[in-house]
Each structure stands twice: as C-alpha cells, then as structure tokens.
Scaffold this motif. Structure first.
Motif, PDB file in Angstrom:
ATOM      1  N   LYS A 310       0.852  -1.325   0.018  1.00  0.00           N
ATOM      2  CA  LYS A 310       0.027  -0.125   0.237  1.00  0.00           C
ATOM      3  C   LYS A 310       0.825   1.140   0.023  1.00  0.00           C
ATOM      4  O   LYS A 310       0.456   2.232  -0.591  1.00  0.00           O
ATOM      5  CB  LYS A 310      -0.892   0.121   1.301  1.00  0.00           C
ATOM      6  N   ALA A 311       2.176   1.096   0.748  1.00  0.00           N
ATOM      7  CA  ALA A 311       3.154   2.101   0.608  1.00  0.00           C
ATOM      8  C   ALA A 311       4.020   1.691  -0.260  1.00  0.00           C
ATOM      9  O   ALA A 311       4.635   0.645   0.160  1.00  0.00           O
ATOM     10  CB  ALA A 311       3.480   2.812   2.049  1.00  0.00           C
ATOM     11  N   PHE A 312       4.746   2.627  -1.301  1.00  0.00           N
ATOM     12  CA  PHE A 312       5.640   2.003  -2.253  1.00  0.00           C
ATOM     13  C   PHE A 312       7.044   2.592  -2.142  1.00  0.00           C
ATOM     14  O   PHE A 312       7.107   3.842  -1.775  1.00  0.00           O
ATOM     15  CB  PHE A 312       5.191   1.966  -3.688  1.00  0.00           C
ATOM     16  N   TYR A 313       8.142   2.013  -2.371  1.00  0.00           N
ATOM     17  CA  TYR A 313       9.403   2.705  -2.394  1.00  0.00           C
ATOM     18  C   TYR A 313       9.781   3.487  -3.442  1.00  0.00           C
ATOM     19  O   TYR A 313      10.868   4.306  -3.503  1.00  0.00           O
ATOM     20  CB  TYR A 313      10.499   1.676  -1.949  1.00  0.00           C
ATOM     21  N   GLY A 314       8.851   3.135  -4.549  1.00  0.00           N
ATOM     22  CA  GLY A 314       9.233   3.967  -5.873  1.00  0.00           C
ATOM     23  C   GLY A 314       7.948   4.259  -6.465  1.00  0.00           C
ATOM     24  O   GLY A 314       6.840   3.932  -6.216  1.00  0.00           O
ATOM     25  N   ARG A 315       7.971   5.162  -7.503  1.00  0.00           N
ATOM     26  CA  ARG A 315       6.813   5.989  -7.990  1.00  0.00           C
ATOM     27  C   ARG A 315       6.627   5.471  -9.330  1.00  0.00           C
ATOM     28  O   ARG A 315       5.527   5.899  -9.744  1.00  0.00           O
ATOM     29  CB  ARG A 315       7.082   7.594  -8.148  1.00  0.00           C
ATOM     30  N   SER A 316       7.441   4.715 -10.004  1.00  0.00           N
ATOM     31  CA  SER A 316       6.964   4.514 -11.519  1.00  0.00           C
ATOM     32  C   SER A 316       6.542   3.108 -11.762  1.00  0.00           C
ATOM     33  O   SER A 316       6.161   2.403 -10.573  1.00  0.00           O
ATOM     34  CB  SER A 316       8.501   4.241 -11.990  1.00  0.00           C
TER      35      SER A 316
END
Length: 389
Positions: A310-316
């Motif tokens: 649900k929370a991500f380390y990257g945005r791509s």
C-alpha cells in the motif's frame, strides 16, 4: 541441519536460486550491472517486506549498521537508497513476476492435499480483484478517475492453502470480466466469482472446457424456467431450477441450459441467486461454494495489512510492480516453508517471528517451534479474592 546460516538465508534457500537466475537471464536483468545485481535487489526488497521497512532511507539505515551480516544474507553489493531506487526503476519487473509464478506453482503442489471445508474433491478457485489506491499527485500514470489513482490486483486463489494460482496487475479502470478470458480453464475444476465477471461468452468457454463455474445472477436477467427440483427449505434454499436465457443477445452467447439456485441466509434474511453449469452437486453445496468466496476477500485484507503493497518505495510503474511481485513471492515463500516444516503456526505468526529473528543463526525448525502452553483451572494459593462471597 543449520550450518551457521541466518534465518533469512534459510528462508530464501527454500526458493530455487537456479530458477531466479534463469528469470534474470531471460530478461537480461544483470546487463551492464557490476555490483548491485538483481538477486541483491530481490534479497533487499524481501528483507524490507519481512521487517516492515517504511522507506528506502529506512532500508539503507537498517542494513548500513550491519555490513558484516550482509554477506550471510546473500547480499554481495553495497546497499544504498540511490542504488536500490535505480534498480527498482530500471530492472524489468517481469523477472520477479516469473519467479513468483514458479513459487506459486510449488506452493500449490505442496498444499494439494489440504482438506477443504466443503466435502469436494475438485480444485476450487475464487477469482476477484482488489484496488490499491495511490496518490494521484505522486502516481499520475495510475489515474483511472478524475480525482483518483490506483491499480488493480486480480487474483485467482486456490482455496487449498489460500495460494494464488494467477495474479495480474492492471490499471484501476480495467474491467474484471476481461481477466476471465485470460485464464486457461482446468477441466473439472470449480471457478467461483461475483457478478463483475458475469459474461456469458466467457461462461460458455468455461463450459466447453468442462470446468464448473458458480456466480451470482443479475437482477434483470431474463430467463425461462424449464424444470424445478425439490429443495429442503429448512436449510435456507428457496428453489433449484433449470433455466434457459431468453434475450436473443445473451442466448446467442450461452445457448445451453443453466442451473439457478436461490438461497436465503437464515441469519441476515438476505436472498442470493446463483448460476452454475453443474447439475450434479447438491443445491446447498452450490450456495456454500459461493460463500467460500469470502476467503479471497480475507486474502486481500491479509496481504494489505501484513505486506508492503500500500506504500511504495518508488513511484514508477516498474517500481510498483516490482514491489508487489516480490511481496507476493515472500508470502508464498513463507507458505512453502510452513508446509515443508509441518508447523501449525499461522502465516501471520511466522512473519512476526521472522521480523525480529532474521539474523539469528538457528534453524527454522527451532524458530518456528511453538511452546506448549498449559492452563490450569485451580486458583493460585496466593491469589486474593476481589469480592467477598
């Protein structure tokens, strides 16, 4: 036998290294990579999943204070947040998707003998999707509504062990019913899904493949009753009918008979109408099969609560897909270990144990051995009474 390996290394060893290496070579994952390989990336991201790291900075800080233990974890490259961010951005997510598929197949093989709550020998699958909401400002590529962004996690869940048999990640606006066309139906297996997948052309394909489907009927479905079968109304059953579609467009898509079962929940009083192409199973079993679909809802709830999806380390898109597929790999890998070791502990308990013992050099069997607690009904001799009798 434990030979001084950490629990993390022992856990990862239950997944074939050769298979991961083949997946990496298939997509040239290590092309022009000198230090931080795809395997290092997988191990670091798996560590982040198991220890509930919040960010790339969090990962770097935790691994930075134990550089001497990275080798025992199998990590050969230097771990920095910029290196990990670049790997998540550039390394093909399909590497980890293919690896997760292999782990899923192995887990399903191990859990094939698991008993179902229903007295059914066939394999039972539940198909559903869950939307993972994303911030529109941070993930503009995931926009599916004017002011909403997100992705869909489509999953076909094998109820024996609650192991995913098929997973696909799509945009938030992707129609569920299209996923049904992508499945390769297994003859004799049972597929349970809700009205979002109700497409009669797809249902006919399942019927031709000798697969069984159970779904809910839409309220405006036009049909003609051919036969009525006796039911025991004390069980909640209202009717059990053989029907035929009457609207020309839908009848052309599904030109054979269907079975319609109506069931009223004794607890809530809510009525449900089910459609199936199976005429042999008891009507009450059809109702219970659809009720078992709730297990996939529990699966989605579980992975959202206990895995970092649900929370991500990257945005791509590549970074998001990479993180989800590695999270699924971790879930399935722990399920594999649970079955191979024969432990009765729940997956949640195993994950909690691993989160605080990853660097311990003990065996997985010892780490997962649950103590035998005994209770006694006799009061302690020095226990004071709260009330005078």
């Amino acid at each position: 036998m434990n030979q001084g390996s950490t629990l993390f290394a022992q856990l990862i060893a239950h997944g074939s290294r050769d298979v991961l290496d083949r997946c990496i070579r298939r997509y040239r994952g290590n092309h022009r990579v000198r230090t931080f390989t795809c395997r290092d990336q997988f191990l670091v991201m798996a560590f982040a999943q198991l220890t509930y790291r919040e960010s790339l900075r969090d990962i770097e800080a935790c691994l930075g204070v134990i550089p001497d233990r990275l080798y025992h974890m199998g990590i050969r490259g230097s771990v920095t947040r910029t290196t990990l961010a670049d790997a998540n951005e550039r390394r093909d997510w399909r590497i980890y998707a293919d690896y997760a598929q292999v782990l899923m197949a192995e887990a399903r093989r191990l859990y094939a003998g698991e008993a179902l709550a229903l007295d059914i020998e066939q394999t039972v699958y539940c198909l559903d999707s869950s939307t993972i909401e994303l911030c529109l400002g941070l993930f503009p590529w995931a926009q599916y509504h004017k002011d909403a962004a997100g992705i869909k996690l489509h999953t076909l869940l094998d109820l024996r062990g609650s192991i995913p048999a098929y997973v696909r990640i799509t945009g938030g606006s992707f129609s569920d019913k299209h996923v049904l066309d992508e499945l390769a139906p297994e003859p004799g297996s049972i597929y349970v899904f809700d009205r979002g997948y109700l497409d009669f052309k797809s249902l006919l394909r399942l019927d031709h493949a000798k697969a069984i489907f159970v779904t809910r009927a839409r309220r405006n479905l036009k049909t003609r009753r051919l036969y009525s079968h006796a039911v025991d109304r004390t069980t909640g059953l209202v009717y059990d009918q053989t029907i035929r579609l009457t609207v020309q467009a839908t009848a052309a898509k599904y030109p054979v008979n269907l079975r319609r079962v109506k069931f009223r929940d004794p607890d809530t009083g809510k009525a449900y109408i089910f459609l199936t192409n199976n005429f042999d199973l008891p009507a009450l079993t059809i109702a219970r099969l659809y009720k078992a679909r709730w297990q996939i809802e529990l699966f989605f709830k579980w992975i959202k609560q206990h895995l970092r999806i649900k929370a991500f380390y990257g945005r791509s898109p590549n970074a998001v897909r990479t993180q989800i597929w590695i999270a699924i790999s971790v879930y399935v890998l722990v399920a594999i270990v649970r079955k191979r070791l024969g432990t009765k502990l729940e997956l949640y308990t195993l994950l909690q144990i691993l989160s605080v013992t990853l660097f311990e050099k003990t065996s997985l069997e010892e780490a997962f051995s649950a103590p035998d607690y005994t209770t006694t009904s006799q009061p302690l001799p020095n226990q004071l009474q709260l009330f005078d009798l």
